[in-house]
Design a protein around this motif. Structure first.
Motif, PDB file in Angstrom:
ATOM      1  N   LEU A 177     -20.202-106.868 -46.730  1.00 37.77           N
ATOM      2  CA  LEU A 177     -20.169-105.693 -47.604  1.00 37.77           C
ATOM      3  C   LEU A 177     -18.906-105.647 -48.453  1.00 37.77           C
ATOM      4  CD1 LEU A 177     -21.711-103.095 -45.161  1.00 37.77           C
ATOM      5  CD2 LEU A 177     -22.682-103.824 -47.338  1.00 37.77           C
ATOM      6  N   GLU A 178     -17.835-106.266 -47.960  1.00 37.09           N
ATOM      7  CA  GLU A 178     -16.594-106.196 -48.725  1.00 37.09           C
ATOM      8  C   GLU A 178     -16.643-107.080 -49.980  1.00 37.09           C
ATOM      9  OE1 GLU A 178     -13.695-106.557 -45.586  1.00 37.09           O
ATOM     10  OE2 GLU A 178     -13.621-104.389 -45.355  1.00 37.09           O
ATOM     11  N   GLU A 179     -17.668-107.911 -50.075  1.00 42.20           N
ATOM     12  CA  GLU A 179     -17.802-108.779 -51.246  1.00 42.20           C
ATOM     13  C   GLU A 179     -17.923-107.950 -52.544  1.00 42.20           C
ATOM     14  OE1 GLU A 179     -17.588-112.059 -50.882  1.00 42.20           O
ATOM     15  OE2 GLU A 179     -18.089-112.696 -52.914  1.00 42.20           O
ATOM     16  N   HIS A 203      -6.256-102.023 -37.044  1.00 36.21           N
ATOM     17  CA  HIS A 203      -5.546-102.475 -38.243  1.00 36.21           C
ATOM     18  C   HIS A 203      -6.415-102.329 -39.493  1.00 36.21           C
ATOM     19  CE1 HIS A 203      -2.865-104.059 -35.172  1.00 36.21           C
ATOM     20  NE2 HIS A 203      -1.949-103.927 -36.096  1.00 36.21           N
ATOM     21  N   HIS A 204      -7.698-102.583 -39.340  1.00 39.29           N
ATOM     22  CA  HIS A 204      -8.613-102.396 -40.467  1.00 39.29           C
ATOM     23  C   HIS A 204      -8.605-100.923 -40.879  1.00 39.29           C
ATOM     24  CE1 HIS A 204     -12.845-102.684 -42.331  1.00 39.29           C
ATOM     25  NE2 HIS A 204     -12.013-103.298 -43.127  1.00 39.29           N
ATOM     26  N   TRP A 205      -8.689-100.056 -39.900  1.00 36.10           N
ATOM     27  CA  TRP A 205      -8.697 -98.606 -40.139  1.00 36.10           C
ATOM     28  C   TRP A 205      -7.443 -98.157 -40.892  1.00 36.10           C
ATOM     29  CZ3 TRP A 205      -5.309 -95.417 -36.971  1.00 36.10           C
ATOM     30  CH2 TRP A 205      -5.423 -94.046 -37.227  1.00 36.10           C
ATOM     31  N   GLU A 263      -5.608 -99.659 -43.042  1.00 33.84           N
ATOM     32  CA  GLU A 263      -5.659 -99.943 -44.482  1.00 33.84           C
ATOM     33  C   GLU A 263      -6.815 -99.215 -45.163  1.00 33.84           C
ATOM     34  OE1 GLU A 263      -3.173-104.104 -44.565  1.00 33.84           O
ATOM     35  OE2 GLU A 263      -5.319-104.242 -44.932  1.00 33.84           O
ATOM     36  N   GLU A 264      -7.906 -99.043 -44.437  1.00 34.99           N
ATOM     37  CA  GLU A 264      -9.052 -98.342 -45.044  1.00 34.99           C
ATOM     38  C   GLU A 264      -8.712 -96.889 -45.379  1.00 34.99           C
ATOM     39  OE1 GLU A 264     -11.952 -99.704 -46.043  1.00 34.99           O
ATOM     40  OE2 GLU A 264     -11.208-101.624 -45.401  1.00 34.99           O
ATOM     41  N   THR A 265      -7.799 -96.292 -44.628  1.00 35.43           N
ATOM     42  CA  THR A 265      -7.399 -94.911 -44.914  1.00 35.43           C
ATOM     43  C   THR A 265      -6.834 -94.820 -46.331  1.00 35.43           C
ATOM     44  OG1 THR A 265      -6.695 -94.885 -42.639  1.00 35.43           O
ATOM     45  CG2 THR A 265      -6.082 -92.988 -43.900  1.00 35.43           C
ATOM     46  N   GLU A 321      -6.324-106.650 -50.156  1.00 39.95           N
ATOM     47  CA  GLU A 321      -6.544-106.295 -48.748  1.00 39.95           C
ATOM     48  C   GLU A 321      -7.996-106.534 -48.340  1.00 39.95           C
ATOM     49  OE1 GLU A 321      -2.969-103.007 -48.208  1.00 39.95           O
ATOM     50  OE2 GLU A 321      -5.015-102.286 -48.450  1.00 39.95           O
ATOM     51  N   GLU A 322      -8.934-106.248 -49.246  1.00 41.13           N
ATOM     52  CA  GLU A 322     -10.343-106.474 -48.887  1.00 41.13           C
ATOM     53  C   GLU A 322     -10.629-107.973 -48.720  1.00 41.13           C
ATOM     54  OE1 GLU A 322     -11.774-104.203 -47.625  1.00 41.13           O
ATOM     55  OE2 GLU A 322     -11.961-102.389 -48.801  1.00 41.13           O
ATOM     56  N   ILE A 323      -9.984-108.792 -49.539  1.00 45.22           N
ATOM     57  CA  ILE A 323     -10.171-110.248 -49.367  1.00 45.22           C
ATOM     58  C   ILE A 323      -9.577-110.658 -48.018  1.00 45.22           C
ATOM     59  CG2 ILE A 323      -9.698-112.555 -50.298  1.00 45.22           C
ATOM     60  CD1 ILE A 323      -9.440-111.228 -53.078  1.00 45.22           C
ATOM     61  N   LYS A 324      -8.423-110.075 -47.698  1.00 44.92           N
ATOM     62  CA  LYS A 324      -7.791-110.365 -46.395  1.00 44.92           C
ATOM     63  C   LYS A 324      -8.717-109.928 -45.253  1.00 44.92           C
ATOM     64  CE  LYS A 324      -4.515-107.591 -44.915  1.00 44.92           C
ATOM     65  NZ  LYS A 324      -3.227-106.876 -44.819  1.00 44.92           N
ATOM     66  N   HIS A 325      -9.351-108.763 -45.392  1.00 42.59           N
ATOM     67  CA  HIS A 325     -10.275-108.304 -44.341  1.00 42.59           C
ATOM     68  C   HIS A 325     -11.434-109.293 -44.186  1.00 42.59           C
ATOM     69  CE1 HIS A 325      -8.946-103.847 -45.151  1.00 42.59           C
ATOM     70  NE2 HIS A 325      -7.968-104.613 -44.700  1.00 42.59           N
ATOM     71  N   GLN A 326     -11.926-109.775 -45.324  1.00 43.76           N
ATOM     72  CA  GLN A 326     -13.028-110.750 -45.245  1.00 43.76           C
ATOM     73  C   GLN A 326     -12.583-111.992 -44.476  1.00 43.76           C
ATOM     74  OE1 GLN A 326     -14.050-111.118 -49.519  1.00 43.76           O
ATOM     75  NE2 GLN A 326     -16.089-110.535 -48.889  1.00 43.76           N
TER      76      GLN A 326
HETATM   77 FE   FE2 Z   1     -11.932-103.488 -45.468  1.00 40.30          FE
END
Ligand code: FE2
Ligand code: FE2
Length: 298
Positions: A64-66, A177-179, A181-183, A96-101
C-alpha cells in the motif's frame, strides 16, 4: 519537521539483519488476525495462521505504501520555488515511506527463512498504486489519512498495552517505530487535504467527488485483501501438509475475511482521529463515512 527528525530511525536499528523471529508465540495480536476462534484448526494450526497473517500484514504495508510514495513525491514537487519548509516535510515523508517498504521487505525475507517456506504474496503493487493514482488528489489524501490513522489505531489499541498476549517483541518494536513516523504523516495528509480543498473552485463538489472515490478505493482495498486471503489459505495448507474440506475452507475464509476487513477498513473508518479530521474538512464528509460504515462492519 523538527519533530519528524527527532523520531526518525534507521532500518538496521529496528530490524538488524541477524534478528530472530520467535515462532513459538503469536506475532500480531488476535484482534488483528482473528485466528483464535477458528474451530476446525488446532491451537498450533491457529498459531501458524497467525504467523502467515503477520507476514501478509507486513507485505500489505509494503504494497500500500507504493502509491503513497508516488503521491507524496508529486505533492512535494508542487512546493518547488514556493514553500521550502513544506517541501522538505513532504520529501521526508516520501523518504520514510520508502524506508518503511524496505523494512517490511526485509521482514518478509527474514520470515521466509525462519518459517521454512516462502508464503505466497500478491505482486501487483505497482498496478494497484497506478489505479489508486487515477483518483483525485483530495480522495487519495483522505484515503491515505484513513490508512495512516488505521496503522496508529492498530498499534495503540491492540499492541502497545496488550497485557493478555505474549507477542513476539521484534514485530511489536517494528510497529512501534512505524507508528512514531506515521503520526507525523497523518498531520501532513490533513494539511495537504485542507490545502487542496481551499484551492478547489467548488469545494462542496470536490468533496462530494472525493468521498465517492474514497468509497471506490475501499472497495478496491477489499478486493486486494481477499486476493491475499486466498493466498494465505494456500500457504496454510502447504505448511500444514493438509487439504481443507469445503466446510473447513469456508469457516477459515469467512473468519479471515471478517478479520481482514475489520483490521484494514473498519478500524480506519472508526478511528476517532480520522473521523475528527474528516469532520473538520466537512461534517457532510464525516456523515458519508458513518453512513458507509455498516457495509464494512456491524
Ligand atoms: Fe508507512
Ligand atoms: Fe505513512
Amino acid at each position: 519537521m523538527q519533530n519528524s527528525e527527532r523520531v526518525a530511525w534507521r532500518i538496521d536499528e529496528v530490524l538488524p539483519r541477524n534478528a530472530v523471529i520467535d515462532f513459538s508465540r503469536r506475532i500480531l495480536p488476535d484482534a488483528l488476525t482473528g485466528t483464535g476462534g477458528i474451530r476446525c484448526l488446532t491451537e498450533a494450526e491457529q498459531l501458524k495462521l497467525n504467523h502467515i497473517r503477520t507476514n501478509s500484514y507486513a507485505h500489505l504495508f509494503l504494497f500500500l505504501e507504493e502509491y503513497v510514495v508516488a503521491l507524496m513525491s508529486q505533492r512535494a514537487g508542487l512546493e518547488l520555488h514556493s514553500n521550502p519548509t513544506q517541501m522538505r516535510a513532504l520529501i521526508r515523508f516520501t523518504e520514510e515511506e520508502i524506508k518503511h517498504q524496505q523494512l517490511f521487505a526485509r521482514y518478509n525475507n527474514l520470515f521466509a527463512e525462519g518459517f521454512k517456506l516462502a508464503p505466497a504474496l500478491l505482486d501487483n503493487h505497482v498496478q494497484v498504486a497506478r489505479a489508486i493514482l487515477t483518483k483525485s488528489q483530495l480522495a487519495i489524501l483522505i484515503f491515505n489519512l484513513h490508512m495512516e490513522l488505521m496503522t496508529q489505531q492498530h498499534y495503540v489499541e491492540t499492541i502497545r498495552d496488550n497485557g493478555d498476549e505474549q507477542l513476539d517483541p521484534l514485530f511489536c518494536s517494528i510497529l512501534k517505530h512505524h507508528w512514531l513516523e506515521e503520526t507525523q504523516h497523518a498531520r501532513l495528509d490533513y494539511l495537504e487535504a485542507q490545502k487542496v480543498l481551499s484551492q478547489a473552485p467548488d469545494a462542496a463538489a470536490a468533496l462530494e467527488q472525493a468521498m465517492t472515490e474514497y468509497t471506490e478505493l475501499l472497495a478496491a482495498v477489499r478486493g486486494t485483501l481477499i486476493a491475499q486471503l486466498e493466498l494465505d489459505i494456500q500457504t496454510l495448507e502447504k505448511s500444514l501438509g493438509r487439504t481443507f474440506t469445503e466446510a473447513e475452507r469456508k469457516e477459515i475464509f469467512d473468519a479471515q475475511e471478517r478479520s481482514y476487513v475489520w483490521t484494514f477498513i473498519g478500524m480506519g473508518m472508526k478511528a476517532p482521529l480520522f473521523l475528527s479530521r474528516v469532520r473538520s474538512l466537512s461534517p457532510v464528509a464525516e456523515q458519508r463515512i458513518l453512513d458507509l460504515a455498516p457495509t464494512y462492519y456491524a
